[in-house]
Design a protein around this motif. Structure first.
Motif, PDB file in Angstrom:
ATOM      1  N   LEU A   1       0.703  -1.219  -0.011  1.00 43.34           N
ATOM      2  CA  LEU A   1      -0.088   0.099  -0.016  1.00 43.34           C
ATOM      3  C   LEU A   1       0.777   1.342   0.061  1.00 43.34           C
ATOM      4  N   ASP A   2       1.997   1.130   0.759  1.00 47.12           N
ATOM      5  CA  ASP A   2       2.714   2.527   0.913  1.00 47.12           C
ATOM      6  C   ASP A   2       3.446   2.710  -0.561  1.00 47.12           C
ATOM      7  N   THR A   3       3.913   1.563  -1.298  1.00 49.63           N
ATOM      8  CA  THR A   3       4.237   1.986  -2.687  1.00 49.63           C
ATOM      9  C   THR A   3       3.178   2.508  -3.668  1.00 49.63           C
TER      10      THR A   3
ATOM     11  N   GLN B   1      -8.013   9.159 -10.851  1.00 43.99           N
ATOM     12  CA  GLN B   1      -7.616   8.041 -10.054  1.00 43.99           C
ATOM     13  C   GLN B   1      -7.897   8.578  -8.604  1.00 43.99           C
ATOM     14  N   GLU B   2      -8.439   9.457  -8.360  1.00 42.64           N
ATOM     15  CA  GLU B   2      -8.929   9.992  -7.084  1.00 42.64           C
ATOM     16  C   GLU B   2      -9.641   8.865  -6.329  1.00 42.64           C
TER      17      GLU B   2
ATOM     18  N   LYS C   1      -8.234   7.352  -2.695  1.00 40.85           N
ATOM     19  CA  LYS C   1      -8.804   7.678  -1.356  1.00 40.85           C
ATOM     20  C   LYS C   1      -9.014   6.226  -0.890  1.00 40.85           C
ATOM     21  N   THR C   2      -9.499   5.133  -1.747  1.00 39.31           N
ATOM     22  CA  THR C   2      -9.663   3.529  -0.993  1.00 39.31           C
ATOM     23  C   THR C   2      -8.259   3.284  -0.775  1.00 39.31           C
ATOM     24  N   LYS C   3      -7.279   3.492  -1.290  1.00 40.67           N
ATOM     25  CA  LYS C   3      -5.913   2.769  -0.765  1.00 40.67           C
ATOM     26  C   LYS C   3      -5.481   3.523   0.638  1.00 40.67           C
ATOM     27  N   LEU C   4      -5.742   4.915   0.711  1.00 37.82           N
ATOM     28  CA  LEU C   4      -5.486   5.611   1.698  1.00 37.82           C
ATOM     29  C   LEU C   4      -6.145   5.244   3.186  1.00 37.82           C
ATOM     30  N   LYS C   5      -7.471   5.156   2.722  1.00 39.03           N
ATOM     31  CA  LYS C   5      -8.295   4.521   3.792  1.00 39.03           C
ATOM     32  C   LYS C   5      -7.807   3.003   4.465  1.00 39.03           C
TER      33      LYS C   5
END
Length: 318
Positions: free
Chosen positions: A93-95, A270-271, A275-279
């Motif tokens: 996820l970080d990448t 890709q907003e 957002k999904t990956k940040l969550k």
């Protein structure tokens, strides 16, 4: 410089130092799968990305925080040692988040640039080109009053004196160049309805004549008597071509202006993915933090029962 980096340099230094008789040397780096090594290499990868962005200026990133090995928490080390699957997910996820943020940063930079062009650049360019078209059109009207003919030379006035012969006019023009004492433009006369200003370019070491009507048309002079007259005529006859080019530039600028107004309204495509990956990353971080708290609670529990002092009898009666 980290200890890992120092050891790497020392290892390479022993190989390439003077006295080594081997023509070819292979350097191997061993990495253990599903261990702490994967996390460390990820940190190195992030560092290299930031360095590349700064050195190549290919990214609009304004700042970059250094990623040090000490950023790895004790809970993460424990999770790596115990094979916690959340660590692998966090690394992925970080990448992915870093990549999406970089793409968004580039997208926003281009969007801000378009907004600036829509507000300032394109309106200014359109106005300037429109004024130039008007000036060129008016100058063509002046040229039409003195149409070029092979057997006709229109009188050229230099320093107040009229010259009806091409050769005499060319000599007078060169004579004015020799008499110049300053590179600043000076008015020397007129030709075919245009005023003439003579100047000297100190950088290129050449004399220039500006034919001034509604606009100024610059002509570089040479040393040939007849050649300079021909250059002046060519500049005036070439106004029509410059008008056509300017009109094409205006139409192209207007098209770009309309395209820019549409593009600047678009949102980052890709907003939602970001957002999904940040969550999810926040959720994984929370899970790792819970692991850390559980570990601390196990090691630092409540007081031992043997250390609890018995209450006095009178306190119990109260």
């Amino acid at each position: 410089m980290t200890r890992r980096r120092v050891l790497s340099l020392q290892r390479a230094g022993r190989i390439i130092r003077q006295g080594n008789t081997n023509s070819d040397v292979h350097i191997y780096r061993y990495v253990t799968k599903d261990t702490f090594d994967s996390y460390m290499w990820q940190l190195v990868e992030h560092k290299q990305k930031f360095i590349s962005q700064i050195m190549t200026s290919k990214s609009p990133v304004r700042s970059a925080e250094d990623i040090d090995e000490t950023a790895l928490s004790y809970a993460e080390i424990k999770a790596l040692a115990t094979g916690n699957p959340h660590i692998k997910e966090k690394m992925d996820l970080d990448t992915q988040v870093a990549k999406l943020k970089l793409i968004k940063s580039s997208f926003m930079s281009q969007k801000f640039e378009l907004e600036d062009k829509v507000l300032k650049y394109y309106p200014k360019q359109i106005a300037q080109l429109s004024v130039r078209i008007k000036g060129l059109t008016d100058d063509i009207q002046i040229v039409s009053q003195y149409p070029k003919r092979e057997d006709t030379f229109y009188t050229m006035t230099i320093n107040g004196l009229p010259y009806s012969e091409k050769e005499q006019a060319g000599k007078a023009l060169l004579d004015m160049c020799q008499k110049m004492t300053s590179p600043e433009p000076i008015s020397i006369g007129n030709y075919r309805g245009f005023e003439m200003d003579l100047s000297f370019d100190t950088f290129s070491k050449v004399f220039n004549v500006a034919l001034k009507g509604n606009l100024s048309h610059k002509v570089e002079l040479g040393s040939d008597v007849f050649g300079n007259i021909q250059r002046l005529d060519n500049a005036l006859e070439g106004i029509s071509k410059r008008l056509d080019i300017t009109k094409e530039n205006l139409e192209e600028t207007k098209k770009q202006f309309e395209i820019a107004k549409v593009e600047m309204q678009k949102e980052f495509p890709q907003e939602e993915e970001l957002k999904t990956k940040l969550k999810r990353l926040a959720e994984v971080d929370a899970l790792l933090n819970m692991d850390k708290k559980d570990h601390e609670g196990a090691e630092f529990g409540g007081p031992d029962e043997s250390e609890v002092q018995p209450k006095k009898k009178n306190e119990m009666e109260r």
